[in-house]
Design an enzyme around this catalytic site. Structure first.
Site, PDB file in Angstrom:
ATOM      1  N   GLY A  63       0.747  -1.192   0.052  1.00  0.00           N
ATOM      2  CA  GLY A  63       0.038  -0.148  -0.044  1.00  0.00           C
ATOM      3  C   GLY A  63       0.856   1.280  -0.009  1.00  0.00           C
ATOM      4  N   ASP A 118       0.627   3.194   4.345  1.00  0.00           N
ATOM      5  CA  ASP A 118      -0.275   3.932   3.709  1.00  0.00           C
ATOM      6  C   ASP A 118      -1.178   4.523   4.966  1.00  0.00           C
ATOM      7  OD1 ASP A 118      -1.277   1.106   4.291  1.00  0.00           O
ATOM      8  OD2 ASP A 118      -1.931   1.104   2.297  1.00  0.00           O
ATOM      9  N   ASP A 121      -5.124   1.992  10.754  1.00  0.00           N
ATOM     10  CA  ASP A 121      -6.346   1.827  10.860  1.00  0.00           C
ATOM     11  C   ASP A 121      -6.646   0.951  12.403  1.00  0.00           C
ATOM     12  OD1 ASP A 121      -9.077   0.810  10.704  1.00  0.00           O
ATOM     13  OD2 ASP A 121      -8.759  -0.410   9.071  1.00  0.00           O
ATOM     14  N   ASP A 177      -5.679  -0.371  -1.692  1.00  0.00           N
ATOM     15  CA  ASP A 177      -6.457  -1.378  -2.675  1.00  0.00           C
ATOM     16  C   ASP A 177      -7.700  -1.950  -1.997  1.00  0.00           C
ATOM     17  OD1 ASP A 177      -5.078  -3.136  -0.604  1.00  0.00           O
ATOM     18  OD2 ASP A 177      -5.871  -4.520  -1.986  1.00  0.00           O
TER      19      ASP A 177
HETATM   20  P1  IMP Z   1      -4.053  -1.769  10.524  1.00  0.00           P
HETATM   21  O1  IMP Z   1      -2.913  -2.795  10.891  1.00  0.00           O
HETATM   22  O2  IMP Z   1      -5.404  -2.130  10.755  1.00  0.00           O
HETATM   23  O3  IMP Z   1      -3.679  -0.510  11.008  1.00  0.00           O
HETATM   24  O4  IMP Z   1      -4.093  -1.674   9.020  1.00  0.00           O
HETATM   25  C1  IMP Z   1      -3.070  -1.424   8.289  1.00  0.00           C
HETATM   26  C2  IMP Z   1      -3.153  -2.002   6.899  1.00  0.00           C
HETATM   27  O5  IMP Z   1      -4.638  -2.260   6.438  1.00  0.00           O
HETATM   28  C3  IMP Z   1      -2.600  -0.934   5.868  1.00  0.00           C
HETATM   29  O6  IMP Z   1      -1.250  -1.001   5.677  1.00  0.00           O
HETATM   30  C4  IMP Z   1      -3.658  -1.022   4.914  1.00  0.00           C
HETATM   31  O7  IMP Z   1      -2.834  -2.119   3.914  1.00  0.00           O
HETATM   32  C5  IMP Z   1      -4.930  -1.938   5.058  1.00  0.00           C
HETATM   33  N1  IMP Z   1      -6.035  -1.012   5.299  1.00  0.00           N
HETATM   34  C6  IMP Z   1      -6.640  -0.474   6.475  1.00  0.00           C
HETATM   35  N2  IMP Z   1      -7.555   0.215   6.109  1.00  0.00           N
HETATM   36  C7  IMP Z   1      -7.791   0.241   4.790  1.00  0.00           C
HETATM   37  C8  IMP Z   1      -8.725   0.926   3.683  1.00  0.00           C
HETATM   38  O8  IMP Z   1      -9.487   1.747   4.280  1.00  0.00           O
HETATM   39  N3  IMP Z   1      -8.358   0.814   2.664  1.00  0.00           N
HETATM   40  C9  IMP Z   1      -7.481   0.123   2.082  1.00  0.00           C
HETATM   41  N4  IMP Z   1      -6.717  -0.579   2.898  1.00  0.00           N
HETATM   42  C10 IMP Z   1      -6.686  -0.720   4.348  1.00  0.00           C
HETATM   43 MG    MG Z   2      -0.725  -2.223   3.814  1.00  0.00          MG
END
Ligand code: IMP
Ligand code: MG
Length: 197
Positions: A63, A118, A121, A177
């Protein structure tokens, strides 16, 4: 030979734009913000560089590819790149399935590491990576994300450089994506419901 009107000579089937609901952040806004972020990062790298240790930029695949490509060209320092793959959103999922590193990190003893992702979340990716980098002996670890969702899990995850805070929606474009599509959209956008299948 390149002809300037060549792009108009064919119809695009399955164009990425047809599935877009709303553009949240335009390519111009992204470019301006990336330049601002790079200035802050460059100033901090300047003070880190004083100790003569290596600086390693660690982009999270896939990403962050567009973001990091734009960011590094704004940084004047001598930096190493170490790409990492973290699996968290396999296939058509729009919710984090946990974060795991796909390969071992190198020895990072005494190096300054800047993780670049990127979007923040659930925060699992960044927390897992920060710990893994520290465990490999890094002297300092910083985190840079283009986007951060306005949700407690993201807001409570420490990050040093944040491009934009956005509402809790699933977004695509500029590297992000859905099912590995839409990364080539130059803006950050939401998808129409019918596209999220
Ligand atoms: P986390 O570990 O939940 O913080 O998520 C991080 C990863 O989830 C990011 O590097 C993204 O690849 C993916 N991600 C989280 N939210 C989104 C979104 O809204 N669209 C696309 N990819 C996301
Ligand atoms: Mg990612």
């Amino acid at each position: 030979m390149f002809r300037s009107n060549e792009r108009k000579c064919f119809t695009i089937h399955c164009a990425v734009h047809t599935d877009i609901d709303r553009i949240l952040i335009t390519r111009q806004q992204i470019a301006a913000r990336v330049r601002d972020m790079a200035q802050c990062i460059a100033a901090d790298l300047e003070s880190l560089a004083g100790d003569g240790r290596d600086i390693v930029l660690m982009p999270v695949l896939t990403g962050s590819i567009l973001f990091v490509a734009d960011l590094i060209r704004e940084l004047p320092h001598k930096i190493k790149l170490h790409l990492v793959t973290v699996s968290s959103y396999p296939g058509k999922s729009t919710a984090s399935q946990g974060a795991s590193l796909q390969s071992e990190l190198p020895d990072l003893t005494d190096q300054h590491v800047l993780i670049v992702d990127d979007i923040l979340d659930s925060g699992r990716t960044i927390r897992m990576l920060r710990d893994a980098v520290a465990a490999r002996g890094a002297r300092s670890v910083r985190v840079c994300v283009l986007l951060r969702k306005k949700i407690p899990s993201a807001l409570e995850t420490p990050a040093d450089y944040i491009g934009f805070d956005i509402d809790d929606e699933f977004v695509v474009g500029y590297g992000l994506d859905y099912d590995n599509f839409y990364r080539n959209l130059p803006d950050v956008a939401t998808l129409r419901k019918e596209a999220l299948r």
